[in-house]
Design an enzyme around this catalytic site. Structure first.
Site, PDB file in Angstrom:
ATOM      1  N   GLU A 250       0.859  -1.196   0.000  1.00  0.00           N
ATOM      2  CA  GLU A 250       0.000   0.000   0.000  1.00  0.00           C
ATOM      3  C   GLU A 250       0.885   1.232   0.000  1.00  0.00           C
ATOM      4  O   GLU A 250       2.039   1.163   0.426  1.00  0.00           O
ATOM      5  CB  GLU A 250      -0.863   0.028   1.282  1.00  0.00           C
ATOM      6  CG  GLU A 250      -1.872  -1.102   1.355  1.00  0.00           C
ATOM      7  CD  GLU A 250      -2.320  -1.367   2.794  1.00  0.00           C
ATOM      8  OE1 GLU A 250      -1.998  -0.563   3.678  1.00  0.00           O
ATOM      9  OE2 GLU A 250      -2.975  -2.392   3.009  1.00  0.00           O
TER      10      GLU A 250
ATOM     11  N   LYS B  49       2.305   4.556   1.546  1.00  0.00           N
ATOM     12  CA  LYS B  49       2.447   5.047   2.923  1.00  0.00           C
ATOM     13  C   LYS B  49       2.014   6.507   2.915  1.00  0.00           C
ATOM     14  O   LYS B  49       2.709   7.368   2.373  1.00  0.00           O
ATOM     15  CB  LYS B  49       3.891   4.893   3.409  1.00  0.00           C
ATOM     16  CG  LYS B  49       4.068   5.272   4.868  1.00  0.00           C
ATOM     17  CD  LYS B  49       5.486   4.995   5.332  1.00  0.00           C
ATOM     18  CE  LYS B  49       5.614   5.103   6.842  1.00  0.00           C
ATOM     19  NZ  LYS B  49       5.224   6.416   7.368  1.00  0.00           N
TER      20      LYS B  49
ATOM     21  N   ARG C   4      -2.137   8.457  12.058  1.00  0.00           N
ATOM     22  CA  ARG C   4      -2.768   7.152  12.242  1.00  0.00           C
ATOM     23  C   ARG C   4      -4.021   7.326  13.094  1.00  0.00           C
ATOM     24  O   ARG C   4      -4.007   8.088  14.065  1.00  0.00           O
ATOM     25  CB  ARG C   4      -1.770   6.253  12.961  1.00  0.00           C
ATOM     26  CG  ARG C   4      -2.205   4.818  13.139  1.00  0.00           C
ATOM     27  CD  ARG C   4      -1.957   4.042  11.865  1.00  0.00           C
ATOM     28  NE  ARG C   4      -2.181   2.626  12.031  1.00  0.00           N
ATOM     29  CZ  ARG C   4      -1.253   1.753  12.384  1.00  0.00           C
ATOM     30  NH1 ARG C   4      -0.041   2.169  12.648  1.00  0.00           N
ATOM     31  NH2 ARG C   4      -1.536   0.471  12.461  1.00  0.00           N
TER      32      ARG C   4
ATOM     33  N   ARG D 280      -2.650   7.390  17.807  1.00  0.00           N
ATOM     34  CA  ARG D 280      -1.696   6.374  18.209  1.00  0.00           C
ATOM     35  C   ARG D 280      -1.342   6.448  19.680  1.00  0.00           C
ATOM     36  O   ARG D 280      -0.951   5.477  20.283  1.00  0.00           O
ATOM     37  CB  ARG D 280      -0.431   6.574  17.393  1.00  0.00           C
ATOM     38  CG  ARG D 280       0.000   5.340  16.716  1.00  0.00           C
ATOM     39  CD  ARG D 280       1.037   5.690  15.737  1.00  0.00           C
ATOM     40  NE  ARG D 280       2.328   5.522  16.340  1.00  0.00           N
ATOM     41  CZ  ARG D 280       3.432   5.390  15.632  1.00  0.00           C
ATOM     42  NH1 ARG D 280       3.369   5.434  14.315  1.00  0.00           N
ATOM     43  NH2 ARG D 280       4.580   5.242  16.208  1.00  0.00           N
TER      44      ARG D 280
ATOM     45  N   GLU E   7      -5.445   5.929   8.159  1.00  0.00           N
ATOM     46  CA  GLU E   7      -4.660   7.158   8.261  1.00  0.00           C
ATOM     47  C   GLU E   7      -5.567   8.334   7.869  1.00  0.00           C
ATOM     48  O   GLU E   7      -6.244   8.276   6.847  1.00  0.00           O
ATOM     49  CB  GLU E   7      -3.470   7.046   7.287  1.00  0.00           C
ATOM     50  CG  GLU E   7      -2.454   8.146   7.381  1.00  0.00           C
ATOM     51  CD  GLU E   7      -1.289   7.843   8.359  1.00  0.00           C
ATOM     52  OE1 GLU E   7      -1.337   6.837   9.090  1.00  0.00           O
ATOM     53  OE2 GLU E   7      -0.356   8.658   8.379  1.00  0.00           O
TER      54      GLU E   7
ATOM     55  N   PHE F 251      -7.230   0.991   6.046  1.00  0.00           N
ATOM     56  CA  PHE F 251      -6.431  -0.113   5.505  1.00  0.00           C
ATOM     57  C   PHE F 251      -6.523  -1.400   6.322  1.00  0.00           C
ATOM     58  O   PHE F 251      -5.953  -2.398   5.944  1.00  0.00           O
ATOM     59  CB  PHE F 251      -4.972   0.290   5.275  1.00  0.00           C
ATOM     60  CG  PHE F 251      -4.291   0.990   6.434  1.00  0.00           C
ATOM     61  CD1 PHE F 251      -3.978   0.314   7.587  1.00  0.00           C
ATOM     62  CD2 PHE F 251      -3.961   2.343   6.326  1.00  0.00           C
ATOM     63  CE1 PHE F 251      -3.343   0.944   8.634  1.00  0.00           C
ATOM     64  CE2 PHE F 251      -3.321   2.994   7.377  1.00  0.00           C
ATOM     65  CZ  PHE F 251      -3.011   2.295   8.542  1.00  0.00           C
TER      66      PHE F 251
ATOM     67  N   ARG G 190       6.015  -4.051  17.000  1.00  0.00           N
ATOM     68  CA  ARG G 190       6.724  -3.662  15.786  1.00  0.00           C
ATOM     69  C   ARG G 190       7.475  -4.900  15.302  1.00  0.00           C
ATOM     70  O   ARG G 190       8.548  -5.212  15.791  1.00  0.00           O
ATOM     71  CB  ARG G 190       7.704  -2.531  16.085  1.00  0.00           C
ATOM     72  CG  ARG G 190       8.293  -1.890  14.852  1.00  0.00           C
ATOM     73  CD  ARG G 190       9.317  -0.823  15.225  1.00  0.00           C
ATOM     74  NE  ARG G 190       8.746   0.264  15.999  1.00  0.00           N
ATOM     75  CZ  ARG G 190       8.007   1.247  15.495  1.00  0.00           C
ATOM     76  NH1 ARG G 190       7.759   1.268  14.201  1.00  0.00           N
ATOM     77  NH2 ARG G 190       7.529   2.186  16.269  1.00  0.00           N
TER      78      ARG G 190
ATOM     79  N   LYS H 111       8.076  -0.800   6.376  1.00  0.00           N
ATOM     80  CA  LYS H 111       7.873   0.518   5.763  1.00  0.00           C
ATOM     81  C   LYS H 111       9.097   0.917   4.957  1.00  0.00           C
ATOM     82  O   LYS H 111      10.231   0.733   5.391  1.00  0.00           O
ATOM     83  CB  LYS H 111       7.540   1.561   6.829  1.00  0.00           C
ATOM     84  CG  LYS H 111       8.549   1.676   7.932  1.00  0.00           C
ATOM     85  CD  LYS H 111       8.070   2.641   9.008  1.00  0.00           C
ATOM     86  CE  LYS H 111       9.093   2.722  10.116  1.00  0.00           C
ATOM     87  NZ  LYS H 111       8.643   3.376  11.314  1.00  0.00           N
TER      88      LYS H 111
HETATM   89  P1  AMP Z   1       6.311   5.634  10.987  1.00  0.00           P
HETATM   90  O1  AMP Z   1       5.366   6.639  11.549  1.00  0.00           O
HETATM   91  O2  AMP Z   1       7.364   6.217  10.116  1.00  0.00           O
HETATM   92  O3  AMP Z   1       6.830   4.697  12.060  1.00  0.00           O
HETATM   93  O4  AMP Z   1       5.479   4.688   9.980  1.00  0.00           O
HETATM   94  C1  AMP Z   1       4.346   3.990  10.366  1.00  0.00           C
HETATM   95  C2  AMP Z   1       3.115   4.835  10.146  1.00  0.00           C
HETATM   96  O5  AMP Z   1       2.812   4.982   8.779  1.00  0.00           O
HETATM   97  C3  AMP Z   1       1.865   4.229  10.698  1.00  0.00           C
HETATM   98  O6  AMP Z   1       1.749   4.398  12.083  1.00  0.00           O
HETATM   99  C4  AMP Z   1       0.785   4.987   9.945  1.00  0.00           C
HETATM  100  O7  AMP Z   1       0.461   6.180  10.623  1.00  0.00           O
HETATM  101  C5  AMP Z   1       1.446   5.371   8.660  1.00  0.00           C
HETATM  102  N1  AMP Z   1       0.845   4.763   7.455  1.00  0.00           N
HETATM  103  C6  AMP Z   1       0.629   5.440   6.301  1.00  0.00           C
HETATM  104  N2  AMP Z   1       0.084   4.650   5.371  1.00  0.00           N
HETATM  105  C7  AMP Z   1      -0.075   3.428   5.945  1.00  0.00           C
HETATM  106  C8  AMP Z   1      -0.586   2.177   5.474  1.00  0.00           C
HETATM  107  N3  AMP Z   1      -1.025   2.022   4.225  1.00  0.00           N
HETATM  108  N4  AMP Z   1      -0.566   1.133   6.349  1.00  0.00           N
HETATM  109  C9  AMP Z   1      -0.101   1.275   7.618  1.00  0.00           C
HETATM  110  N5  AMP Z   1       0.393   2.428   8.106  1.00  0.00           N
HETATM  111  C10 AMP Z   1       0.407   3.503   7.286  1.00  0.00           C
END
Ligand code: AMP
Length: 571
Positions: A233, A235, A240, A255, A283, A324, A432, A438
């Site tokens: 998907e 990002k 979130r 979150r 999101e 999602f 995690r 990611k």
């Molecule tokens: P990070 O904040 O860099 O740790 O990356 C994880 C975050 O990406 C998640 O907590 C979501 O807020 C965001 N995110 C954006 N798109 C998606 C997606 N398609 N699936 C899951 N998380 C997503």
């Protein structure tokens, strides 16, 4: 409270996890159920359960003043003590006078925390805190302050408290973890465990569950190395959110498990029409309804943290919820089902809502229509403000080259990168793991915690714009500085942060303020080098602040271990 504080000292004194959980288990068993429930919460470093929105709202500065007053020590003596301990709680233990008498009960401390939270205004709050600390022994005060500042640091994660609960009352670790995850309340978990009913834990709607988290990857090859079938998907760069829906009632949680429904008043209406109760994961993004794509995070940022959203704001910065995942649907908890099944359930849920499956004209008012990137979305077009719930499109990739292609396409759509998910994995809240990966634009960014700030120069004279930041050492009980960056934030953000830092200063060194380690930043950099300049043993080359991360708690910042995984420059 004295016994709890003594247990905390013993827990902090050992690095052995088994010993730590043993101490907690023995302590819990020695208490009444009510005391044990509150203690488990305190041992997890919280004053209130995670799902509650209650906060103490007592700044580090007022705690510092109270300790100064009660100890009769001057600023120089306190600052010297702070240098030795680096922790206001430990300073209190050193400087407060011993007192005779019984000290406090944990239930009394908890009741006082609630009273502080319910009291408005800094002066009345301080009076209650002052009274509480004045009745505590120095050791009790140490841990009361640590809990109040959310900074227990005795090397005891909530997962170890879960383990201790299982040990104290019987029941398996898995049962304790699951109960705590579903209830989102470690105290309630203790109550169930003490009655031997851990297995009876039930999910409760409108109590946020933990969020499943993703691990970063450094290359497309790595993205396909952990599992056989990957759902991919975009990002999205927003925040979130977990949506809880039942009988027309809708709430969104962030979150950090705070309720954020008020900030997005246009979203609940569309979801309220879901035919089945549900918990969705997704999101919230600022959405360009014409181009059918997300707008940058900086645009969404203007909508965050507002209690009242003006009509102008609603019109100028419309948002969308990109769904999602689904955790619960129509009375059934579906987290244990593999992602491939949850994805189907989510599609069905949203289709039912559109009342127009596959283009069938069941409802002229609401109709399924191609949304962003060709997938289903719906919204109420008769209203002045359209709010869409959009099913996040899912792609498939089976080679690194396909991933690269999807990554480039995601970036062309203005998104941050990709999420790569194992189609066979269950939803694991709060973890995690390697089931969600990611892949981000800047492979080398770190989430760091601000530990000290300085006044800027030139245009930035008089504002706190230069930030020293830290990552966790591996055991997560200590922050180690790794760099300093001149703000890449907007003037408005700097002004807001300046006020926050002034209110949350632990030590004023004149040109430099040591601040409460609460603010999380995402920093990008060009290179990583080994260096003695900072405590972490590393320095960053050309560090710059990408953005503030108000959605992340300091505990979620990166660790030195993650830093070690980044290839070090030989330059
Ligand atoms: P990070 O904040 O860099 O740790 O990356 C994880 C975050 O990406 C998640 O907590 C979501 O807020 C965001 N995110 C954006 N798109 C998606 C997606 N398609 N699936 C899951 N998380 C997503």
């Amino acid at each position: 409270m004295q016994q709890l504080a003594t247990a905390c000292e013993a827990i902090a004194a050992t690095r052995k996890k088994l010993l730590k959980t043993g101490i907690v288990a023995d302590y819990l068993r020695s208490r009444t159920t009510n005391e044990a429930a509150v203690s488990a919460l305190f041992l997890s470093g919280r004053a209130f359960p995670a799902w509650e929105e209650t906060t103490l709202q007592v700044g580090g500065r007022s705690l510092w003043q109270i300790v100064a007053e009660l100890s009769g020590k001057d600023e120089a003596a306190l600052t010297a003590a702070y240098r030795r301990h680096g922790d206001p709680g430990a300073v209190a233990a050193e400087v407060l006078p011993e007192r005779a008498g019984q000290g406090l009960g944990v239930l009394e401390v908890e009741a006082t925390f609630r009273q502080i939270a319910a009291t408005r205004g800094p002066a009345p709050k301080s009076a209650i805190v002052r009274d509480l600390i004045s009745r505590a022994t120095p050791l009790e005060a140490k841990y009361i302050i640590k809990i109040m500042t959310g900074d227990l640091r005795i090397g005891l994660k909530e997962s170890l408290v879960e383990e201790a609960i299982a040990r104290a009352y019987g029941g398996t670790l898995i049962e304790a973890q699951r109960a705590n995850m579903l209830l989102g309340d470690i105290g309630e978990t203790v109550r169930l465990a003490s009655e031997g009913r851990l297995a009876a834990a039930e999910m409760r709607l409108f109590h946020p569950l933990g969020f499943m988290l993703a691990s970063p990857i450094e290359s497309p090859e790595e993205g396909l190395s952990y599992f056989a079938e990957a759902a991919v998907e975009d990002k999205y760069d927003g925040i979130r959110a977990q949506a809880h829906i039942e009988n027309g009632e809708v709430k969104f949680f962030s979150r950090t498990r705070d309720e954020i429904t008020e900030s997005f008043p246009e979203l609940p209406d569309t979801l309220a029409e879901l035919r089945r109760s549900a918990i969705l994961d997704g999101e919230i993004v600022a959405w360009d309804y014409q181009a059918k794509r997300a707008r940058p995070f900086s645009v969404l940022q203007q909508r965050l943290g507002r209690k009242k959203v003006s009509d102008k704001m609603l019109r100028e910065i419309p948002v969308a919820f990109l769904a999602f995942d689904v955790l619960y649907a129509g009375g059934e908890l579906v987290m244990d089902r593999p992602l491939r099944e949850r994805a189907k359930i989510l599609d069905e849920l949203l289709m039912e809502n559109s009342r127009s499956p596959q283009g069938n004209e069941a409802s002229p008012r609401k109709s399924a229509k191609p949304g962003s990137q060709g997938k289903l979305s719906f919204g109420d077009e008769e209203k002045s403000v359209t709010a869409h719930i959009i099913r996040a499109p899912v792609f498939r990739a089976s080679s690194p080259a396909e991933l690269e292609e999807l990554f480039a396409a995601a970036q062309d759509r203005g998104n941050e990168g990709l999420m790569i998910k194992d189609l066979n994995s269950p939803y694991t809240p709060g973890r995690r793991g390697k089931s969600w990966l990611k892949m981000k634009r800047e492979l080398a960014t770190l989430d760091v915690v601000v530990t000290a700030v300085e006044y800027g120069h030139g245009k930035r004279v008089g504002v706190l714009s230069d930030y020293t930041f830290a990552v966790w050492d591996t055991s997560k009980d200590r922050l180690v500085n790794i760099g300093k960056a001149y703000s890449g934030l907007t003037d408005a953000e700097i002004a807001e942060m300046t006020q926050w830092f002034l209110d949350h200063t632990l030590e004023d060194q004149g040109f430099r303020l040591v601040v409460e380690p609460k603010i999380v930043l995402e920093v990008a950099f060009n290179n990583l080098m080994k260096s003695d300049r900072h405590e972490s043993g590393y320095a960053l080359r050309f560090p710059r602040i990408v953005r503030l991360r108000p959605d992340k708690s300091p505990e979620e910042a990166d660790t030195i271990e993650r830093v070690r995984e980044i290839p070090v420059s030989t330059l």
